[in-house]
Design a protein around this motif. Sequence first.
Motif, PDB file in Angstrom:
ATOM      1  N   ILE A 224     -15.281 -48.024 -16.102  1.00 47.53           N
ATOM      2  CA  ILE A 224     -14.345 -46.904 -16.281  1.00 47.53           C
ATOM      3  C   ILE A 224     -13.548 -47.077 -17.576  1.00 47.53           C
ATOM      4  O   ILE A 224     -13.420 -46.151 -18.383  1.00 47.53           O
ATOM      5  N   VAL A 225     -13.033 -48.271 -17.797  1.00 49.35           N
ATOM      6  CA  VAL A 225     -12.256 -48.537 -19.015  1.00 49.35           C
ATOM      7  C   VAL A 225     -13.156 -48.433 -20.247  1.00 49.35           C
ATOM      8  O   VAL A 225     -12.772 -47.869 -21.275  1.00 49.35           O
ATOM      9  N   HIS A 226     -14.355 -48.999 -20.149  1.00 48.87           N
ATOM     10  CA  HIS A 226     -15.296 -48.988 -21.273  1.00 48.87           C
ATOM     11  C   HIS A 226     -15.564 -47.559 -21.745  1.00 48.87           C
ATOM     12  O   HIS A 226     -15.613 -47.288 -22.956  1.00 48.87           O
ATOM     13  N   ASN A 227     -15.723 -46.630 -20.809  1.00 47.93           N
ATOM     14  CA  ASN A 227     -15.981 -45.231 -21.176  1.00 47.93           C
ATOM     15  C   ASN A 227     -14.721 -44.537 -21.674  1.00 47.93           C
ATOM     16  O   ASN A 227     -14.773 -43.709 -22.593  1.00 47.93           O
ATOM     17  N   ALA A 228     -13.564 -44.882 -21.102  1.00 47.78           N
ATOM     18  CA  ALA A 228     -12.319 -44.209 -21.478  1.00 47.78           C
ATOM     19  C   ALA A 228     -11.872 -44.573 -22.892  1.00 47.78           C
ATOM     20  O   ALA A 228     -11.351 -43.711 -23.623  1.00 47.78           O
ATOM     21  N   VAL A 229     -12.059 -45.847 -23.297  1.00 46.07           N
ATOM     22  CA  VAL A 229     -11.556 -46.264 -24.617  1.00 46.07           C
ATOM     23  C   VAL A 229     -12.411 -45.734 -25.759  1.00 46.07           C
ATOM     24  O   VAL A 229     -12.103 -45.997 -26.933  1.00 46.07           O
ATOM     25  N   LYS A 230     -13.445 -44.982 -25.428  1.00 44.44           N
ATOM     26  CA  LYS A 230     -14.174 -44.266 -26.481  1.00 44.44           C
ATOM     27  C   LYS A 230     -13.363 -43.083 -26.989  1.00 44.44           C
ATOM     28  O   LYS A 230     -13.626 -42.552 -28.065  1.00 44.44           O
ATOM     29  N   GLU A 231     -12.357 -42.662 -26.188  1.00 47.06           N
ATOM     30  CA  GLU A 231     -11.560 -41.485 -26.532  1.00 47.06           C
ATOM     31  C   GLU A 231     -10.085 -41.803 -26.743  1.00 47.06           C
ATOM     32  O   GLU A 231      -9.304 -40.902 -27.021  1.00 47.06           O
ATOM     33  N   THR A 232      -9.701 -43.056 -26.589  1.00 46.27           N
ATOM     34  CA  THR A 232      -8.292 -43.421 -26.760  1.00 46.27           C
ATOM     35  C   THR A 232      -8.187 -44.871 -27.223  1.00 46.27           C
ATOM     36  O   THR A 232      -9.146 -45.641 -27.092  1.00 46.27           O
ATOM     37  N   GLY A 233      -7.020 -45.211 -27.758  1.00 46.46           N
ATOM     38  CA  GLY A 233      -6.778 -46.589 -28.142  1.00 46.46           C
ATOM     39  C   GLY A 233      -6.420 -47.430 -26.929  1.00 46.46           C
ATOM     40  O   GLY A 233      -6.000 -46.913 -25.893  1.00 46.46           O
ATOM     41  N   PRO A 234      -6.539 -48.757 -27.049  1.00 45.44           N
ATOM     42  CA  PRO A 234      -6.302 -49.625 -25.885  1.00 45.44           C
ATOM     43  C   PRO A 234      -4.854 -49.630 -25.410  1.00 45.44           C
ATOM     44  O   PRO A 234      -4.604 -49.674 -24.206  1.00 45.44           O
ATOM     45  N   PHE A 235      -3.885 -49.578 -26.338  1.00 49.92           N
ATOM     46  CA  PHE A 235      -2.486 -49.682 -25.933  1.00 49.92           C
ATOM     47  C   PHE A 235      -2.024 -48.440 -25.172  1.00 49.92           C
ATOM     48  O   PHE A 235      -1.305 -48.544 -24.180  1.00 49.92           O
ATOM     49  N   PHE A 236      -2.445 -47.257 -25.620  1.00 46.48           N
ATOM     50  CA  PHE A 236      -2.070 -46.046 -24.901  1.00 46.48           C
ATOM     51  C   PHE A 236      -2.671 -46.049 -23.507  1.00 46.48           C
ATOM     52  O   PHE A 236      -2.007 -45.691 -22.527  1.00 46.48           O
ATOM     53  N   PHE A 237      -3.918 -46.487 -23.405  1.00 42.80           N
ATOM     54  CA  PHE A 237      -4.585 -46.499 -22.108  1.00 42.80           C
ATOM     55  C   PHE A 237      -3.889 -47.467 -21.151  1.00 42.80           C
ATOM     56  O   PHE A 237      -3.636 -47.128 -19.990  1.00 42.80           O
ATOM     57  N   VAL A 238      -3.569 -48.679 -21.626  1.00 45.08           N
ATOM     58  CA  VAL A 238      -2.889 -49.660 -20.779  1.00 45.08           C
ATOM     59  C   VAL A 238      -1.504 -49.145 -20.388  1.00 45.08           C
ATOM     60  O   VAL A 238      -1.076 -49.291 -19.237  1.00 45.08           O
ATOM     61  N   GLY A 239      -0.795 -48.528 -21.333  1.00 45.81           N
ATOM     62  CA  GLY A 239       0.529 -47.988 -21.031  1.00 45.81           C
ATOM     63  C   GLY A 239       0.474 -46.917 -19.961  1.00 45.81           C
ATOM     64  O   GLY A 239       1.282 -46.910 -19.020  1.00 45.81           O
ATOM     65  N   LEU A 240      -0.485 -45.996 -20.071  1.00 38.55           N
ATOM     66  CA  LEU A 240      -0.620 -44.921 -19.093  1.00 38.55           C
ATOM     67  C   LEU A 240      -1.044 -45.484 -17.735  1.00 38.55           C
ATOM     68  O   LEU A 240      -0.531 -45.065 -16.684  1.00 38.55           O
ATOM     69  N   ARG A 241      -1.929 -46.457 -17.753  1.00 39.33           N
ATOM     70  CA  ARG A 241      -2.413 -47.058 -16.514  1.00 39.33           C
ATOM     71  C   ARG A 241      -1.288 -47.727 -15.739  1.00 39.33           C
ATOM     72  O   ARG A 241      -1.126 -47.512 -14.535  1.00 39.33           O
ATOM     73  N   PHE A 242      -0.474 -48.524 -16.431  1.00 43.82           N
ATOM     74  CA  PHE A 242       0.545 -49.297 -15.723  1.00 43.82           C
ATOM     75  C   PHE A 242       1.827 -48.507 -15.482  1.00 43.82           C
ATOM     76  O   PHE A 242       2.591 -48.843 -14.579  1.00 43.82           O
ATOM     77  N   SER A 243       2.067 -47.473 -16.255  1.00 44.84           N
ATOM     78  CA  SER A 243       3.208 -46.610 -15.925  1.00 44.84           C
ATOM     79  C   SER A 243       2.906 -45.842 -14.634  1.00 44.84           C
ATOM     80  O   SER A 243       3.802 -45.612 -13.819  1.00 44.84           O
TER      81      SER A 243
END
Length: 315
Positions: free
Chosen positions: A37-56
Motif C-alpha cells: 500500500i505504501v509502495h503504491n502511494a509514494v508514487k504520488e506523494t513524498g514520504p514525509f507528507f504520507f507519514v504525517g497524514l498516516r499518523f495524524s
Amino acid sequence: MLHNDAPDKPTQSRLMIGRPELALMGATILWGASFLIVHNAVKETGPFFFVGLRFSTAALIALPLALPVLRGLTARELLAGLMIGIGIFAGYSLQTWGLQTISSSTSAFITAAYVPLVPILQWIILRRRPRLASWIGVALAFVGLLLIAAPRDGLALGQGEALTLISTLAIALEIIFISLWAGRVNVARVTLVQLAVTALLAFACMGPAGESVPPFSWTVVISACGLGAMTAVIQFVMNWAQRTVSPTRATLIYAGEPVWAGIIGRIAGERMPATALLGGLLVVAAVIVSEINFERRRKSADAKEVRDPQASAVS
C-alpha cells in the motif's frame, strides 16, 4: 511490531490455535499488506507528507481514548511519548522513503531485521548482555541482508535498501524506549503523544526536504488514512491478544509479516531473484532463532535429568 517482555505463559496445547492467535495472524497479514500500500502511494506523494497524514489519522483515532485521562499527563509521560515518537518518525519516514525505489517485498524482509537488533542495542544502551540466540540471529540477518542486496548491486546497498536498513535501527530503538517506560506511564496518554509527535515531525520535515503538499489523490488519502486507522486497530488487537499469547509464540506469528508481504507483492506482480528470496528466508529465520531461549531449555533438560537420571542414561 511491539513485543511483550512478560515471561512466557503456559498454554493448554502448543498446537491449539484460538481467537487470540487468529487475531495476531490477521494483524500480521495486514502489516504485510501495508508495505505494498505504501509502495503504491509514494508514487504520488513524498514520504514525509504520507507519514504525517498516516499518523495524524492514528492520533485522531486515539484521542477519544486518551481524552478522559489527558489532564493527568506527567513530564515523564511527555518525555516518553517524545522519545518513542522520534523513533517512530525516523523508522517509518526512512522506510517510506526507501519504498520509493525498492519493492514492498524487499522492504519487508529488510525491516524484519530489527528483531535481532533489539538485544544488541539493549546491550549497548541498557547493559543487558544478549543471549546466544541473539548473536545467532544477528549473524543470520546479516547474511540475509547481503543476499537481498546482492542481486542488483553486488555487496553495495542501493539507496532504498540503505534507507530501509537504517530505519531498522530506529525501529529497534523505539522498542527499547517503550521498554524503558513500560509499567511506569499511562498507555493511552503516551500513545497519543507519540502518534502526535510522529505526525508533527513528519509535516515539519517537508519544508527542509523540499517536499510540497501533493495534488489531491484518493490513492494517497485512502492509503494514509486507512493505514492510520489500521495502526490504531492493530495496536488494540495486539494488546488484547498478548494478554494470553506468550511473547515467543507471538513473535513466531509476527515473523510471518515479511512472508505475507512477499506473497502479496508477488500476487501484485513483484518478483524477487532467487538469491534475494533466500536472503529473506534467512532474515525470517533470524527473527525466529533470536527468540529461542537455549539457556532455559538447557536448564529444563538438566532439571529433568536430576529428577530422572535413569531415563537420561537410557536415552
